[in-house]
Design an enzyme around this catalytic site. Structure first.
Site, PDB file in Angstrom:
ATOM      1  N   CYS A   1      15.517   8.981  12.520  1.00 36.85           N
ATOM      2  CA  CYS A   1      16.120   7.925  12.870  1.00 36.85           C
ATOM      3  C   CYS A   1      16.295   6.923  11.716  1.00 36.85           C
ATOM      4  CB  CYS A   1      15.550   7.262  14.080  1.00 36.85           C
ATOM      5  SG  CYS A   1      14.039   6.371  13.736  1.00 36.85           S
ATOM      6  N   ALA A   2      16.558   5.729  11.938  1.00 33.30           N
ATOM      7  CA  ALA A   2      16.840   4.855  10.631  1.00 33.30           C
ATOM      8  C   ALA A   2      15.508   4.511   9.782  1.00 33.30           C
ATOM      9  CB  ALA A   2      17.222   3.442  11.325  1.00 33.30           C
TER      10      ALA A   2
END
Length: 635
Positions: free
Chosen positions: A31-32
């Site tokens: 994810c980020a």
């Protein structure tokens, strides 16, 4: 906070080895800020080992995943890890592990994380257009506005295609077939047909009536399409002769999946997404303060466990159905509350290292990414996280009285997306959000100044927390520090002083190990320079690591290259884990034996965590006797 690292391929290799190698990795996604691993077996020691690696912020085990929080460089680690783990060729899938809820959340993360920054960028562009329109009534009629407008909406209109690409990778199916099917769903022809159905016209497919469901900006229909496609494709690959497989697997996949989605999958999943969105909206409209309090207080808790991606379909459904969403308005307040908590710590602390970590984390928080803030500062010292959650709840409750909404999707809600709350039809919305944000950013700052940010705020507990987060160092007696937060270290040996830069060993002279001095000893005993604990004894007895009651970490390395002597010249008077008082004898060594082997007795004395302190002052003298003041550490 983990030290900086630039060798991300090495970090990926180290993580892979720590979790049990390629054969233990079922799936990998990102994810980020997190590298998300699904493992066959979770090794108990892996979490502790990976957590200490340079470049790793922390490790979270949740939802059947081994989540390595890395930060903005997670993409570089992910690419290298995926290549080395060779997960594309693994027969087992992540979906085989964990509960249904765990697998749903893991799927949402794997699907949305790769393109979340695209949605965030488009959302910022939409917010910018909103802001420009506030100052220019004519701008909306220009070609420039039209071009920038369709650019900002393109990722949302064609969202099913983005989902097809990432979902195909997650479900291990042919990405091109998935894209072809999803592209059909957003075809202008189908949109026109759906519009006509909505107006009362009838269309059928093989005698079955078609519904008015439109799939632009949809989430669940393409997601379920690709999931079912993964089973269909595997079935067709098994049943079809290899010679015709490249042509007819795509042919039958598209021919089956697109009509099936339009007839069944799309309408059913759209109803599901609408029901979830309506359920939240019912709460938000009838008890807005309750909805605000829940989101403001607990959103960052969801972020900690990495389950926050599960809310994305509901939020997107709100934008698709109603053109607005209150969840992201409250979410923004929760995010900014954590940024406020970091600001409070920065203003309170006297530690240069904590300010440096806090500043870096705060900057990422401005862009809506709070993991560095949480793991680097707020959760680390506990109180700031709690104050942030309380402030987020209070701010969201205050905002709820103004009917707050976002009118453009924010991929990463935060300070930069506040303009998404502006709309002429809801003039009070932005004022409610701004009030909530003001409360969210000021309240934790005030609370931290009053109550501190560590378990013992009177003694700056947070400063020690960076040195050894979980140890009870805050109970240090007052005589270990002076009134101006200085700690004095005495010379552990008697002898001539040699500047560290002149030590004939680059490891020490470069300063890479830390700050300090070197001593050419005239005595053969090493004494404790402060009260503390032995944290490391080299197997060959030539080096000893100490930690003071207040967290200063000191390395005493007796001689240069003396590791070669296999401990023969050294007699230990303490062992690892022992506590000692200032002036206690720690080690005796045979200087003649060292010199007879052609080695130097020069002894570096180094503060290895000097970066945690404002300054290390070295006393100016040509020589020292043991127990004479030699170093002063300033917090």
């Amino acid at each position: 906070m983990a030290e900086k690292v630039r060798d991300y391929p090495k970090l990926a290799k180290d993580i892979l080895e720590a979790v049990g190698g390629e054969e233990n990795v079922i799936g990998v996604s990102r994810c980020a800020t997190r590298l998300r691993l699904v493992l066959k077996r979770s090794k108990p020691e892996a979490k502790a080992k990976v957590s200490t690696m340079p470049g790793v912020i922390t490790v979270v085990e949740n939802n059947g995943q081994f989540q390595v929080v890395i930060g903005q460089h997670v993409g570089e680690v992910y690419e290298e890890f995926s290549r080395m783990a060779n997960v594309e060729e693994t027969d087992e899938t992540a979906e085989n592990k964990g509960t249904i809820l765990n697998r749903v959340i893991a799927t949402m993360s794997a699907v949305f994380a790769p393109f979340i920054y695209i949605l965030a960028a488009a959302g910022i562009l939409q917010g910018t257009l909103i802001l420009i329109n506030l100052f220019s009534d004519r701008f909306v009629d220009t070609g420039t506005y039209q071009v920038l407008g369709f650019i900002s909406w393109a990722p949302f209109v064609f969202l099913p295609i983005f989902i097809a690409m990432t979902a195909a990778k997650h479900f291990r199916t042919n990405i091109y077939i998935a894209v072809a099917c999803s592209a059909a769903l957003v075809s202008p022809t189908w949109s026109d047909m759906a519009a006509q159905i909505a107006e009362g016209n009838t269309f059928t497919f093989l005698g079955l009536p078609l519904t008015e469901t439109v799939y632009t900006s949809s989430v669940l229909p393409p997601l379920f399409l690709v999931w079912i496609l993964s089973y269909l494709e595997r079935f067709l690959n098994k049943k079809m002769p290899e010679v015709v497989r490249p042509l007819f697997v795509p042919f039958f996949s598209i021919l089956i999946m697109v009509p099936l989605t339009i007839l069944l999958i799309g309408p059913v999943t759209t109803l599901g997404a609408t029901a979830i969105a309506d359920g939240y909206n019912l709460l938000a409209e009838n008890a807005p303060a309750v909805a605000g309090a829940i989101i403001g207080a607990f959103w960052q808790v969801l972020v900690i466990f990495g389950v926050h991606w599960g809310i994305t379909p509901m939020v997107l459904a709100n934008y698709d159905l109603y053109g607005r969403d209150s969840f992201q308005a409250y979410q923004t307040i929760a995010v900014i509350a954590q940024v406020g908590a970091v600001l409070g710590v920065i203003l309170k602390t006297k530690s240069r290292e904590i300010r440096k970590v806090g500043t870096s984390a705060g900057i990422t928080g401005i862009f809506g990414i709070t993991e560095p803030s949480i793991y680097g500062i707020t959760l680390r010292f506990k109180k700031p996280f709690i104050f942030g959650c309380i402030s987020g709840a209070v701010g969201a409750i205050a905002a709820s009285f103004f009917n707050p909404y976002y009118f453009a999707y924010a991929g990463l809600p935060g300070p930069l997306t506040l303009v998404n709350g502006i709309d002429d039809a809801y003039p009070l919305s932005i004022w409610g959000i701004l009030l909530g944000v003001l409360i969210a950013i000021i309240s934790p700052v005030v609370l931290i100044q009053i109550f501190g940010y560590g378990e013992d705020s009177a003694k700056e507990a947070g400063d020690e927390g960076l040195v050894q987060e979980q140890e009870e160092m805050t109970s240090a007696p007052e005589h270990n520090q002076s009134e101006n937060n200085e700690e004095i270290l005495t010379a552990p040996l008697t002898g001539q002083v040699i500047p560290l830069s002149e030590v004939p060993d680059e490891v020490f002279s470069s300063g890479a190990m830390g700050k300090g001095i070197a001593i050419q000893p005239s005595d053969t005993n090493v004494y404790a320079p402060f009260e503390g604990t032995v944290v490391m004894v080299a197997p060959t007895k030539h080096a000893i690591g100490l930690r003071s009651k207040t967290g200063v970490e000191l390395l005493i390395h007796i001689g240069l290259d003396t590791v070669k002597l296999e401990g023969k010249p050294f007699t230990l008077h303490v062992k690892e884990g022992d506590e000692f008082n200032k002036g206690d004898r720690l080690v005796h060594f045979d200087a003649k034996l060292i010199e007879n082997e052609g080695l130097s007795t020069i002894t570096p004395v180094i503060i290895t965590n000097a970066g945690d302190y404002e300054e290390v002052i070295i006393e100016e003298a040509a020589a020292f006797t043991s127990n004479e003041k030699v170093l002063t550490v300033v917090k």
